[in-house]
Design a protein around this motif. Sequence first.
Motif, PDB file in Angstrom:
ATOM      1  N   ALA A 166      30.374 -40.441 -18.310  1.00 29.98           N
ATOM      2  CA  ALA A 166      31.555 -40.355 -17.453  1.00 29.98           C
ATOM      3  C   ALA A 166      32.481 -41.551 -17.652  1.00 29.98           C
ATOM      4  CB  ALA A 166      31.131 -40.250 -15.994  1.00 29.98           C
ATOM      5  N   SER A 167      31.919 -42.749 -17.742  1.00 32.69           N
ATOM      6  CA  SER A 167      32.757 -43.944 -17.902  1.00 32.69           C
ATOM      7  C   SER A 167      33.463 -43.959 -19.263  1.00 32.69           C
ATOM      8  CB  SER A 167      31.921 -45.208 -17.725  1.00 32.69           C
ATOM      9  OG  SER A 167      30.871 -45.266 -18.678  1.00 32.69           O
ATOM     10  N   LYS A 168      32.775 -43.544 -20.309  1.00 33.54           N
ATOM     11  CA  LYS A 168      33.396 -43.495 -21.634  1.00 33.54           C
ATOM     12  C   LYS A 168      34.497 -42.439 -21.677  1.00 33.54           C
ATOM     13  CE  LYS A 168      30.997 -43.919 -25.382  1.00 33.54           C
ATOM     14  NZ  LYS A 168      29.978 -43.766 -26.442  1.00 33.54           N
ATOM     15  N   ALA A 169      34.243 -41.298 -21.039  1.00 34.54           N
ATOM     16  CA  ALA A 169      35.256 -40.240 -20.996  1.00 34.54           C
ATOM     17  C   ALA A 169      36.508 -40.714 -20.258  1.00 34.54           C
ATOM     18  CB  ALA A 169      34.681 -38.995 -20.326  1.00 34.54           C
ATOM     19  N   GLN A 170      36.314 -41.429 -19.164  1.00 36.30           N
ATOM     20  CA  GLN A 170      37.456 -41.911 -18.398  1.00 36.30           C
ATOM     21  C   GLN A 170      38.268 -42.936 -19.187  1.00 36.30           C
ATOM     22  OE1 GLN A 170      38.241 -40.532 -15.523  1.00 36.30           O
ATOM     23  NE2 GLN A 170      40.105 -41.769 -15.353  1.00 36.30           N
ATOM     24  N   ARG A 171      37.592 -43.801 -19.927  1.00 38.20           N
ATOM     25  CA  ARG A 171      38.304 -44.801 -20.735  1.00 38.20           C
ATOM     26  C   ARG A 171      39.142 -44.121 -21.813  1.00 38.20           C
ATOM     27  NH1 ARG A 171      33.445 -47.853 -20.399  1.00 38.20           N
ATOM     28  NH2 ARG A 171      32.849 -47.153 -22.506  1.00 38.20           N
ATOM     29  N   ILE A 172      38.578 -43.125 -22.466  1.00 35.52           N
ATOM     30  CA  ILE A 172      39.322 -42.409 -23.509  1.00 35.52           C
ATOM     31  C   ILE A 172      40.525 -41.695 -22.908  1.00 35.52           C
ATOM     32  CG2 ILE A 172      39.196 -40.515 -25.165  1.00 35.52           C
ATOM     33  CD1 ILE A 172      36.295 -41.264 -25.673  1.00 35.52           C
ATOM     34  N   PHE A 173      40.331 -41.061 -21.769  1.00 30.75           N
ATOM     35  CA  PHE A 173      41.437 -40.334 -21.127  1.00 30.75           C
ATOM     36  C   PHE A 173      42.561 -41.292 -20.738  1.00 30.75           C
ATOM     37  CE2 PHE A 173      43.644 -38.543 -17.472  1.00 30.75           C
ATOM     38  CZ  PHE A 173      43.948 -37.271 -17.922  1.00 30.75           C
ATOM     39  N   GLU A 174      42.220 -42.406 -20.143  1.00 37.75           N
ATOM     40  CA  GLU A 174      43.248 -43.352 -19.690  1.00 37.75           C
ATOM     41  C   GLU A 174      43.948 -44.046 -20.852  1.00 37.75           C
ATOM     42  OE1 GLU A 174      41.215 -46.013 -17.093  1.00 37.75           O
ATOM     43  OE2 GLU A 174      41.086 -44.566 -15.424  1.00 37.75           O
ATOM     44  N   GLU A 175      43.275 -44.181 -21.973  1.00 38.74           N
ATOM     45  CA  GLU A 175      43.874 -44.889 -23.106  1.00 38.74           C
ATOM     46  C   GLU A 175      44.714 -43.984 -23.999  1.00 38.74           C
ATOM     47  OE1 GLU A 175      42.618 -47.900 -26.782  1.00 38.74           O
ATOM     48  OE2 GLU A 175      41.088 -47.022 -25.469  1.00 38.74           O
ATOM     49  N   PHE A 176      44.328 -42.698 -24.121  1.00 34.81           N
ATOM     50  CA  PHE A 176      44.982 -41.830 -25.095  1.00 34.81           C
ATOM     51  C   PHE A 176      45.625 -40.568 -24.514  1.00 34.81           C
ATOM     52  CE2 PHE A 176      41.588 -43.987 -27.521  1.00 34.81           C
ATOM     53  CZ  PHE A 176      42.337 -44.554 -28.540  1.00 34.81           C
ATOM     54  N   ILE A 177      45.113 -40.045 -23.414  1.00 34.64           N
ATOM     55  CA  ILE A 177      45.530 -38.715 -22.954  1.00 34.64           C
ATOM     56  C   ILE A 177      46.507 -38.764 -21.796  1.00 34.64           C
ATOM     57  CG2 ILE A 177      44.723 -36.504 -22.034  1.00 34.64           C
ATOM     58  CD1 ILE A 177      43.901 -36.951 -24.887  1.00 34.64           C
ATOM     59  N   ASP A 178      46.262 -39.607 -20.832  1.00 33.77           N
ATOM     60  CA  ASP A 178      47.060 -39.626 -19.611  1.00 33.77           C
ATOM     61  C   ASP A 178      48.527 -39.895 -19.917  1.00 33.77           C
ATOM     62  OD1 ASP A 178      47.473 -39.328 -16.957  1.00 33.77           O
ATOM     63  OD2 ASP A 178      46.579 -41.226 -16.342  1.00 33.77           O
ATOM     64  N   VAL A 179      49.397 -39.417 -19.028  1.00 38.77           N
ATOM     65  CA  VAL A 179      50.837 -39.639 -19.202  1.00 38.77           C
ATOM     66  C   VAL A 179      51.123 -41.142 -19.173  1.00 38.77           C
ATOM     67  CG1 VAL A 179      53.122 -39.207 -18.232  1.00 38.77           C
ATOM     68  CG2 VAL A 179      51.367 -37.418 -18.153  1.00 38.77           C
TER      69      VAL A 179
END
Length: 244
Positions: A166-179
């Motif tokens: 979960a923590s790794k997924a959140q880091r990837i999302f916040e760094e590359f996916i989120d607006v």
Amino acid sequence: MLYSNIPRVTTASAFAGIPPSHPQMLPASIWHPLPVRSGPPAPRGDTLGFCCQSLSEHSASTDPPPERTGQRQNRGMRTRLGCLSHKSDSYNDFTAILPDKPNRALKRLSTEEATRWADSFDVLLSHKYGLAAFRAFLKTEFSEENLEFWLACEDFKKTRSAAKLASKAQRIFEEFIDVQAPREVNIDFQTRELTRRNMQEPSLSCFDQAQGKVHSLMEKDSYPRFLRSKIYTDLLSQTQRRLS
């Protein structure tokens, strides 16, 4: 008296714009001819105000023109933007980020291996030096976040700890996916929202669609330009020259 030798300026003569008998006492540039006013002499305060206003105008005239300052600022801004927009596309960019020392890497890299990079995009990504060369090329185009996201997803799929997932997924999302993410990748709205929903229950496949979109973008857009780039052609020339 102590002040008996200092020339006196009458109010009437000062108001009329007539300089004193000793012009060194005040700059001549502050004396502007004005019409003589009839009637009683002007109060001493008027003379003082006139002199102060003239001195202020005289000092203001020595300041540099505003447009010159603006021109210097514009030139400085153009210089800074020119440095930021400068893109290097050379063999040196590749050797600077090789996983091994450049000379050692070139000895290990054969012309046949480098030529196979043109067979397919996946062949390029699967080769250690091919990946390094492609990353160097993307840096010249300011789009290395696409490759970094793809690599992060590949590493994420190897996660075996449920606590870290979960923590790794959140880091990837916040760094590359989120607006407005720091390294936001170019994906469509539907893919971004689907990935956002996947964050509610992260799994090893939660980034699959986004990773596939980025892979397709690099394969169709960046990969053909890489094969025509100076980085790749220079690298081939270096390997061929070593054999001759």
